[in-house]
Design an enzyme around this catalytic site. Structure first.
Site: not given
Ligand code: GLA
Length: 382
Positions: A38, A173, A223
């Site tokens: 994303d 999300d 992340y």
């Molecule tokens: C988390 C983040 C999302 C996405 C996922 C991995 O949920 O909030 O934006 O990057 O990880 O796909």
């Protein structure tokens, strides 16, 4: 939806604030495939679920806002003047973040009260955080007639996470939680923020989530580091985002980056293609093909993108050994949370009963099954 939870939140609100609130339900999400794509402007394939956050909200007649987190039994009061990020604010940061991002748009809020509670555990990879952010922005939009569109609201939620929680998340999300549709997975183009809904009908198969009960924390740097790597490789390739990259293009700059970074970028390019291939498999009702893509996704998340953990890998290995499971992978940001499994209809209990004791023996903790229904996005509960 969980009517007990709704009644409980409503009753507590009325007891505390002696007035009737608006009630909002904001769901968590699953993601069939398209992980860590994303924030690379790529494709994801999420759906909203019937579990999430229930929030009761109404204007306050004091100068302060008062927020009660039912699950934690904690209250937080704050003034709308001069809101600043908290260090280690936990759930408070999501609320403050949303409020601050609304104010940054030049919107003047008045004091309000909220009581909220949820039925998805935090850190399970089901996006309880996006559900909370969306419930607050949606509730405030209703309460004060702010006239924000759903798209404006999800960007407010996302910025709250960037600026107040410290996770440079993508938009999946918040989008899935806000725009979810009953029985539909949304193939979302994260560049245009447009989605194609696909009826979820797995025919002879069903979805089973298994929570490792390893709580991930995306706020740690892993992340954000991944996102920085992707942006760095995209700029070396002279493209806007890795969504625009190809495997050939990556090969051409391979000697300019580390092997680890090459593998991470390669994963994103491949995962993006898998998300598109998965939508074609869904349209063709080819669940076996979909399952194969899902297994491959996990393989990449584990070995190339390196966001899995032993517990997730263990559950996916057991799924591979089981003839009833056609696809299994870790879901969400990673480092813990749930696996999503596509399994023959009616075989979920038997599979879980086989897996649970093995998991317990190996890790000395329980794993938990979840069955979820694909449901509507953030809305007022009437
Ligand atoms: C988390 C983040 C999302 C996405 C996922 C991995 O949920 O909030 O934006 O990057 O990880 O796909």
């Amino acid at each position: 939806m969980n009517t007990d939870l709704i009644n409980e939140i409503k009753t507590i609100f009325i007891e505390k604030f002696k007035t009737a609130p608006f009630l909002i339900f904001s769901p968590g999400r699953i993601n069939i495939i398209g992980e860590h794509t994303d924030y690379n402007d790529g494709f994801v394939f999420p759906a909203a679920i019937d579990k999430g956050i229930v929030a009761a909200i109404q204007k306050s007649n004091s100068d302060l806002c008062s927020i009660f987190a039912f699950d934690k039994n904690e209250t937080y009061k704050f003034s709308l003047e001069n809101i600043q990020p908290l260090s280690n604010g936990g759930w408070r940061s999501y609320i403050l973040g949303v409020v601050s991002e609304i104010q940054k748009k030049g919107i003047n809020l008045e004091p309000f009260n909220i009581v909220f509670g949820g039925d998805i555990p935090g850190g399970a990879g089901l996006s309880s955080s996006a559900a909370l952010e969306n419930s607050v922005v949606f509730g405030l939009n209703e309460l004060f007639n702010l006239g924000l569109t759903k798209t404006e609201m999800i960007f407010i939620s996302q910025k709250a996470e960037h600026n107040y929680v410290g996770v440079n998340c993508g938009i999946m999300d918040q989008y899935a939680s806000m725009f979810g549709q009953e029985n539909k997975a949304l193939l979302l183009d994260c560049r245009t923020i447009e989605a194609i809904p696909f009826e979820i009908d797995f025919k002879d198969y069903e979805l089973l989530l298994i929570n490792t009960n390893v709580k991930h924390s995306l706020a740690d740097s892993a992340y954000n580091n991944r996102r920085a790597v992707c942006e760095n490789v995209a700029s070396l390739l002279n493209v806007k985002a890795l969504r625009d990259a190809t495997e050939e293009g990556l090969l051409a700059i391979k000697d300019q980056i580390s092997e680890e970074d090459y593998q991470k970028a390669l994963f994103v390019v491949q995962e993006n293609n898998r998300a598109l291939a998965a939508s074609e498999a869904m349209a063709a009702n080819d669940i076996e093909k979909l399952g194969e893509l899902v297994f491959n996704s996990h393989n990449g998340l584990q070995h190339q993108y390196k966001v899995s953990c032993d517990e997730l890998d263990f559950l996916v290995e057991l799924a591979k050994d089981c003839d009833d499971v056609v696809g299994s992978r870790m879901m969400g940001g990673g480092f813990g949370g749930c696996t999503i499994n596509i399994i023959k209809r009616g075989k979920s209990d038997a599979f879980f009963e086989k897996v649970a004791p093995l998991y317990k023996t190996r890790f000395n903790k329980e794993c938990t099954p979840y069955s979820v229904n694909i449901s509507e996005g953030t809305h007022i509960i009437s």
